[in-house]
Design a protein around this motif. Structure first.
Motif, PDB file in Angstrom:
ATOM      1  N   ILE A 117       0.862  -1.196   0.000  1.00 45.27           N
ATOM      2  CA  ILE A 117       0.000   0.000   0.000  1.00 45.27           C
ATOM      3  C   ILE A 117       0.890   1.234   0.000  1.00 45.27           C
ATOM      4  O   ILE A 117       1.881   1.313   0.728  1.00 45.27           O
ATOM      5  CB  ILE A 117      -0.938   0.022   1.212  1.00 45.27           C
ATOM      6  N   SER A 118       0.518   2.202  -0.810  1.00 44.15           N
ATOM      7  CA  SER A 118       1.233   3.479  -0.844  1.00 44.15           C
ATOM      8  C   SER A 118       0.198   4.614  -0.809  1.00 44.15           C
ATOM      9  O   SER A 118      -0.828   4.533  -1.503  1.00 44.15           O
ATOM     10  CB  SER A 118       2.082   3.570  -2.111  1.00 44.15           C
ATOM     11  N   PRO A 119       0.441   5.657   0.030  1.00 45.64           N
ATOM     12  CA  PRO A 119       1.560   5.813   0.965  1.00 45.64           C
ATOM     13  C   PRO A 119       1.374   4.936   2.207  1.00 45.64           C
ATOM     14  O   PRO A 119       0.248   4.577   2.551  1.00 45.64           O
ATOM     15  CB  PRO A 119       1.499   7.307   1.321  1.00 45.64           C
ATOM     16  N   GLN A 120       2.482   4.624   2.820  1.00 47.40           N
ATOM     17  CA  GLN A 120       2.458   3.766   4.007  1.00 47.40           C
ATOM     18  C   GLN A 120       2.454   4.638   5.273  1.00 47.40           C
ATOM     19  O   GLN A 120       3.331   5.478   5.466  1.00 47.40           O
ATOM     20  CB  GLN A 120       3.684   2.843   4.018  1.00 47.40           C
ATOM     21  N   ASP A 121       1.429   4.437   6.093  1.00 46.24           N
ATOM     22  CA  ASP A 121       1.294   5.122   7.394  1.00 46.24           C
ATOM     23  C   ASP A 121       1.422   6.644   7.283  1.00 46.24           C
ATOM     24  O   ASP A 121       2.264   7.271   7.945  1.00 46.24           O
ATOM     25  CB  ASP A 121       2.325   4.591   8.394  1.00 46.24           C
ATOM     26  N   PRO A 122       0.628   7.281   6.448  1.00 45.78           N
ATOM     27  CA  PRO A 122       0.732   8.749   6.294  1.00 45.78           C
ATOM     28  C   PRO A 122       0.125   9.490   7.491  1.00 45.78           C
ATOM     29  O   PRO A 122      -0.737   8.969   8.196  1.00 45.78           O
ATOM     30  CB  PRO A 122      -0.080   9.019   5.027  1.00 45.78           C
TER      31      PRO A 122
END
Length: 368
Positions: free
Chosen positions: A10-15
């Motif tokens: 998944i992108s972005p990761q942990d925004p």
């Protein structure tokens, strides 16, 4: 398939995002897995997101659009998860949605018996950031010395810290609080204080409440000063509160001063009273601080004597002379009570003698 391979990314990761922001996230399946974009779906905190918010960006990539995000439901972040058609979890990301910290306000501190220092503060006017916010209390001597960081948090509530030792007297301290989270840092105004100005003590001990002879409307209260006040640096003022047994309403006596005994007057005959005492130490070095009250002592109970006057009775021999005497006595009692209430010694001996004589005269008449 390699056992170390991730099914998807998944992108972005942990925004980290401000409340009200929008986000487009993508889920891309690893080439090692036989899954296509149409085999995927999204959930946020366990709730399936509508297919209308999806977009296929490639054979194995599915995006989701999130608009006007609310604050995270939990400080550990909201869970955005990419699933396979059968419900399996392919990848996850935490969304941190909130606000930067506000400047901490209302810093107040107190020292118990000059042995430590505890401070509390409020996390700004709004307070809620929806993100984990870390608060750090720092302090130093005003003109010299290095910054120190408090270590014992939550000792007097959520926003508090306790400094157990190594504090200097006669030296002003600078104290401030720093708040930080994923979106920024905020620093409080600096508070300057002297330990001697914020001392509080244990409650007064050995509180005794007793009757004043046969006087039916008075009780005597005595107590001992807290041990910390035996230090030559401090004087004290005291406060008393009392209530009748069947009431939850306390009446406060403010003008006790620094004496360790007090006479309560104007009480109801034959009534149980609960009495508490507290102490406010103040430095003898001219401090203009209001001082910090101790906790109240444990309640101490005592009862006033019952009235032995005949209820509703009349005096068969009184006549006009006794009527005049009663009026004069009433005026005298009113004057004495006015001046005696609040622990003043003015007229107490004369008042006691008069009341004892009056009660004896009533007993004599009732026996006739």
């Amino acid at each position: 398939v390699s056992p170390a391979a991730d099914p998807a990314v998944i992108s972005p990761q942990d925004p980290t995002l401000l409340i009200g922001s929008s986000l487009v996230a993508t889920c891309t399946v690893s080439p090692d897995f036989p899954l296509k974009a149409e085999d995927l779906y999204w959930t946020l905190n366990g709730r399936r997101l509508p297919a209308a918010s999806y977009a296929t960006l490639g054979p194995s990539t599915l995006s989701v659009a999130l608009a006007r995000l609310n604050g995270s439901r939990q400080q550990s972040g909201d869970n955005l998860v990419c699933h396979s058609r059968d419900g399996g979890i392919l990848a996850g990301s935490c969304l941190y949605v909130g606000l930067p910290p506000e400047k901490p306000v209302n810093i107040t501190c107190w020292s118990k018996n000059m042995k430590d220092l505890t401070c509390k503060w409020a996390p700004g006017t709004e307070g809620e950031t929806f993100l984990h916010t870390n608060y750090t209390l720092k302090y130093k001597r005003r003109w010299y010395g290095q910054d120190n960081t408090c270590q014992e948090y939550h000792t007097a509530g959520t926003y508090s810290c306790h400094i157990p030792k190594d504090l200097a007297l006669f030296t002003p301290y600078e104290i401030w609080v720093e708040a930080s989270n994923r979106l920024g840092v905020a620093v409080s105004d600096v508070v300057m204080l002297d330990i001697l100005d914020v001392v509080t003590t244990d409650p007064p001990s050995d509180v005794h409440v007793s009757r004043v002879g046969d006087l039916e409307d008075q009780l005597s209260v005595r107590w001992s000063s807290p041990p910390a006040l035996k230090d030559f640096l401090f004087q004290a003022k005291y406060q008393i509160q009392y209530r009748v047994e069947d009431s939850s309403e306390w009446k406060v006596v403010d003008d006790v001063g620094n004496q360790t005994s007090c006479r309560l007057a104007g009480l109801r005959p034959g009534t149980v009273y609960f009495v508490q005492v507290r102490c406010n130490p103040f430095s003898i070095y001219g401090s203009k601080k209001a001082g910090i009250w101790s906790d109240w002592s444990n309640p101490t109970a005592a009862s006033t004597p019952r009235s032995e006057r005949a209820a509703g009775g009349c005096d068969p021999k009184g006549g006009e002379q006794n009527t005049t005497l009663r009026r004069e006595l009433k005026q005298f009692f009113g004057w004495v009570k006015k001046h005696a209430y609040g622990c003043s010694n003015l007229g107490i001996k004369l008042y006691d003698q008069w009341r004892v004589w009056l009660q004896k005269s009533h007993k004599t008449r009732n026996q006739v």
